[in-house]
Design a protein around this motif. Structure first.
Motif, mmCIF file in Angstrom:
data_model
loop_
_atom_site.group_PDB
_atom_site.id
_atom_site.type_symbol
_atom_site.label_atom_id
_atom_site.label_comp_id
_atom_site.label_asym_id
_atom_site.label_seq_id
_atom_site.Cartn_x
_atom_site.Cartn_y
_atom_site.Cartn_z
ATOM 1 N N ASN A 89 1.632 -21.882 -2.783
ATOM 2 C CA ASN A 89 1.316 -22.579 -1.530
ATOM 3 C C ASN A 89 2.567 -23.063 -0.805
ATOM 4 O O ASN A 89 2.735 -24.265 -0.588
ATOM 5 N N THR A 123 -5.074 -30.076 -1.750
ATOM 6 C CA THR A 123 -5.462 -29.333 -2.946
ATOM 7 C C THR A 123 -6.978 -29.226 -3.020
ATOM 8 O O THR A 123 -7.522 -28.131 -3.208
ATOM 9 N N ARG A 124 -7.660 -30.343 -2.865
ATOM 10 C CA ARG A 124 -9.121 -30.360 -3.018
ATOM 11 C C ARG A 124 -9.845 -29.627 -1.893
ATOM 12 O O ARG A 124 -10.762 -28.849 -2.123
ATOM 13 N N ILE A 127 -6.770 -25.859 -0.610
ATOM 14 C CA ILE A 127 -6.259 -24.890 -1.580
ATOM 15 C C ILE A 127 -7.362 -24.355 -2.489
ATOM 16 O O ILE A 127 -7.466 -23.134 -2.681
ATOM 17 N N ARG A 151 0.600 -23.407 -8.770
ATOM 18 C CA ARG A 151 -0.027 -23.758 -7.503
ATOM 19 C C ARG A 151 0.976 -24.451 -6.560
ATOM 20 O O ARG A 151 1.029 -24.172 -5.366
ATOM 21 N N TRP A 152 1.744 -25.383 -7.064
ATOM 22 C CA TRP A 152 2.691 -26.119 -6.214
ATOM 23 C C TRP A 152 4.120 -25.691 -6.522
ATOM 24 O O TRP A 152 4.740 -25.051 -5.710
#
Length: 153
Positions: A89, A123-124, A127, A151-152
């Motif tokens: 991301n 995120t919630r 993503i 993810r990050w």
């Protein structure tokens, strides 16, 4: 409750969210004079964050796939090169760094909470829905990619 949560997924475009959060950071009371030593670090983080955010957009344009965060169904290609070798991301990471940089530039310690909120919210509500879509659109390739790249960061 699940239906209500799903109703707000992907509804707030990330650039709008970042703009609102930047205004919040700007208007919060500052702990010290913004001309502190954090100012050059903050400016550097802000510029780096915006650059990291822009790089993938250029890759999307070159490949001819959608960059729309509210319409992941328009995705026509899975990009795993460039900044995507280090983070799944980079656009959102860039936004988080830019908000962190703004907080440092303004000597705004409360801005750290804003950055934490951004990371949790994005995120919630952005993503995770994007990941569900990419998993269904590119099942094997995306699964391999997710095992290789965080993810990050």
């Amino acid at each position: 409750m699940s239906r209500a949560v799903s109703a707000i997924e992907k509804k707030v475009p990330p650039p709008v969210l970042v703009g609102v959060l930047a205004v919040i950071i700007w208007v919060l009371p500052r702990a010290t004079d913004p001309s502190s030593l954090l100012s050059p670090v903050g400016v550097a983080l802000l510029v780096a964050g915006l650059g990291i955010n822009a790089w993938p957009k250029e890759l999307f344009r070159r490949v001819g796939t959608s960059v729309s965060p509210v319409q992941p169904e328009l995705t026509s290609a899975l990009i795993i090169h460039g900044p995507y070798r280090f983070t799944r991301n980079p656009m959102y990471l860039g936004y988080a760094l830019a908000l962190l940089g703004l907080s440092a530039w303004l000597a705004q310690p409360w801005g750290l909470l804003v950055v934490v909120f951004f990371v949790a919210y994005i995120t919630r509500f952005q993503i995770l829905p994007e990941e569900r879509h990419l998993s269904s659109r590119f099942p094997t390739q995306y699964a391999v990619y997710c095992r290789a790249v965080r993810r990050w960061v």
